[in-house]
Design a protein around this motif. Structure first.
Motif, mmCIF file in Angstrom:
data_model
loop_
_atom_site.group_PDB
_atom_site.id
_atom_site.type_symbol
_atom_site.label_atom_id
_atom_site.label_comp_id
_atom_site.label_asym_id
_atom_site.label_seq_id
_atom_site.Cartn_x
_atom_site.Cartn_y
_atom_site.Cartn_z
ATOM 1 N N LEU A 162 0.867 -1.172 0.000
ATOM 2 C CA LEU A 162 0.000 0.000 0.000
ATOM 3 C C LEU A 162 0.908 1.226 0.000
ATOM 4 C CD1 LEU A 162 -2.580 -0.942 2.800
ATOM 5 C CD2 LEU A 162 -2.590 -1.606 0.387
ATOM 6 N N TYR A 163 0.697 2.117 -0.958
ATOM 7 C CA TYR A 163 1.461 3.364 -1.042
ATOM 8 C C TYR A 163 0.523 4.492 -0.650
ATOM 9 C CZ TYR A 163 5.383 6.189 -2.737
ATOM 10 O OH TYR A 163 6.478 7.030 -2.828
ATOM 11 N N LEU A 164 0.837 5.199 0.403
ATOM 12 C CA LEU A 164 -0.098 6.141 1.010
ATOM 13 C C LEU A 164 0.505 7.546 1.042
ATOM 14 C CD1 LEU A 164 -2.102 5.473 4.241
ATOM 15 C CD2 LEU A 164 -0.694 7.527 4.091
ATOM 16 N N THR A 252 -2.352 0.506 -4.464
ATOM 17 C CA THR A 252 -1.951 -0.856 -4.113
ATOM 18 C C THR A 252 -1.189 -1.510 -5.268
ATOM 19 O OG1 THR A 252 -3.966 -1.913 -4.956
ATOM 20 C CG2 THR A 252 -4.029 -1.075 -2.703
ATOM 21 N N ALA A 253 -0.376 -2.481 -4.938
ATOM 22 C CA ALA A 253 0.330 -3.299 -5.920
ATOM 23 C C ALA A 253 0.542 -4.672 -5.324
ATOM 24 C CB ALA A 253 1.665 -2.674 -6.299
ATOM 25 N N THR A 254 0.461 -5.703 -6.150
ATOM 26 C CA THR A 254 0.564 -7.079 -5.669
ATOM 27 C C THR A 254 1.536 -7.877 -6.523
ATOM 28 O OG1 THR A 254 -1.701 -7.034 -4.830
ATOM 29 C CG2 THR A 254 -0.718 -9.199 -5.160
ATOM 30 N N PHE A 255 2.440 -8.584 -5.858
ATOM 31 C CA PHE A 255 3.349 -9.528 -6.517
ATOM 32 C C PHE A 255 2.612 -10.852 -6.723
ATOM 33 C CE2 PHE A 255 6.018 -13.278 -5.917
ATOM 34 C CZ PHE A 255 7.052 -13.075 -6.802
ATOM 35 N N PRO A 256 2.733 -11.475 -7.906
ATOM 36 C CA PRO A 256 3.602 -11.110 -9.029
ATOM 37 C C PRO A 256 2.892 -10.319 -10.134
ATOM 38 C CG PRO A 256 2.840 -13.348 -9.313
ATOM 39 C CD PRO A 256 2.213 -12.852 -8.027
ATOM 40 N N ALA A 257 1.565 -10.110 -10.019
ATOM 41 C CA ALA A 257 0.805 -9.517 -11.118
ATOM 42 C C ALA A 257 1.285 -8.110 -11.467
ATOM 43 C CB ALA A 257 -0.683 -9.487 -10.753
ATOM 44 N N MET A 273 -1.513 5.149 -6.563
ATOM 45 C CA MET A 273 -1.881 6.174 -5.594
ATOM 46 C C MET A 273 -2.231 7.493 -6.294
ATOM 47 S SD MET A 273 -0.493 9.047 -3.932
ATOM 48 C CE MET A 273 1.281 8.812 -3.979
ATOM 49 N N TYR A 274 -1.402 7.900 -7.271
ATOM 50 C CA TYR A 274 -1.704 9.118 -7.998
ATOM 51 C C TYR A 274 -2.983 8.969 -8.816
ATOM 52 C CZ TYR A 274 2.577 11.583 -6.801
ATOM 53 O OH TYR A 274 3.569 12.247 -6.120
ATOM 54 N N ALA A 275 -3.202 7.777 -9.387
ATOM 55 C CA ALA A 275 -4.421 7.554 -10.163
ATOM 56 C C ALA A 275 -5.665 7.659 -9.295
ATOM 57 C CB ALA A 275 -4.352 6.186 -10.845
ATOM 58 N N SER A 276 -5.539 7.272 -8.014
ATOM 59 C CA SER A 276 -6.697 7.324 -7.118
ATOM 60 C C SER A 276 -7.116 8.749 -6.787
ATOM 61 C CB SER A 276 -6.390 6.576 -5.804
ATOM 62 O OG SER A 276 -5.447 7.305 -5.011
#
Length: 280
Positions: A162-164, A252-257, A273-276
């Protein structure tokens, strides 16, 4: 008349470091006065006992392997381990050891390094933690993320980030100065830590930017955690001039996708995060 040298034990008792002589079975044959000063056990009380009995239980196996390797011509002549003082507290020692094959004896000289270890731990903490909030810093995050990705790649698991970024944080500084800004950052750190699992890692990577490492979490769980944390952050924070309504943008980002390296995952979460922030 030539001067007579004092008995060797009398000389060894003057040393600030503990000196031990043990046979190949580990029985104590001699200890000097510093042994009692460091560990609280008098020489008469320990003579004939096994040296390993005084070692911290968690360090006994490693210490025994070191001793065996030393007697076989290998091992490390300098090593650290922990002993138990007669009163029960732990004493950390740095040893210099030597094996005398002809006499079948081991000689060890030990120095107490508690202050050194405390200094090392303090330096390590400063190197890996944000000084304001006490959270992990970027360095520690990178290390933890690399380990988490390696374990996930081996096990076929997933890792999420999670990038906040706090919304309107500049206005906080404009309104109450840097002191108010620091209070808000510490409150955010507290709420983030309270909102995640014990195995998760919360890091402050700069300014008002935070990253949460969620080991073993898929994309759905990451999105749910992001919503939960955002709700917790939106509870008003009390400043000197009144309540402050906080908010945050979270990607958010998930490994490996979404990426297979720390850099790729962080970049994807940052972009998300910027897109949100964009209106929909």
């Amino acid at each position: 008349m030539a001067p007579r040298l004092p008995p060797l034990p009398q000389v060894l008792d003057l040393l600030p470091d503990a000196v031990c002589i043990v046979d190949e079975g580990g029985h104590l044959l001699f200890v000097n006065a510093a042994f009692e000063r460091l560990l609280g056990h008098a020489a008469d009380a320990v003579r004939g006992r096994i040296l390993f009995d005084f070692i911290h239980p968690d360090d006994r196996a490693t210490s025994q392997r070191q001793a065996e390797a030393l007697m076989q011509g290998g091992g490390e002549r300098h090593f650290r381990n922990r002993y138990l003082h007669r009163q029960g507290h732990v004493v950390e020692l740095l040893w210099s050891a030597h094996w005398l094959p002809e006499q079948r004896l081991r000689i060890g000289v030990a120095r107490e390094i508690g202050e050194l270890r405390r200094a090392e731990r303090e330096l390590e903490h400063h190197a890996n933690h944000d000084p304001l909030t006490g959270l992990a810093n970027r360095r520690r995050l990178q290390h933890a993320l690399r380990n988490a990705l390696a374990e996930a790649a081996e096990s076929g698991g997933q890792v999420s980030l999670l990038y906040l970024d706090l919304t309107g944080f500049k206005q906080v500084n404009d309104r109450g100065g840097h002191e108010a800004g620091d209070r808000v950052l510490c409150e955010v750190a507290k709420r983030l830590q309270q909102g995640v699992r014990q195995i998760d890692l919360v890091a402050r990577i700069g300014g008002d930017e935070f990253v949460v490492l969620l080991a073993g979490c898929d994309a759905g769980h990451a999105r749910g955690m992001a919503q939960q944390l955002r709700q917790q952050l939106r509870v008003p924070c009390t400043l000197r001039d009144g309540p402050l309504q906080m908010d945050a943008s979270i990607g958010t980002a998930t490994f490996p996708a979404d990426g297979r390296t720390p850099e790729a995952l962080l970049a994807h979460a940052d972009q998300a995060m910027y897109a949100s922030r964009r209106p929909r």
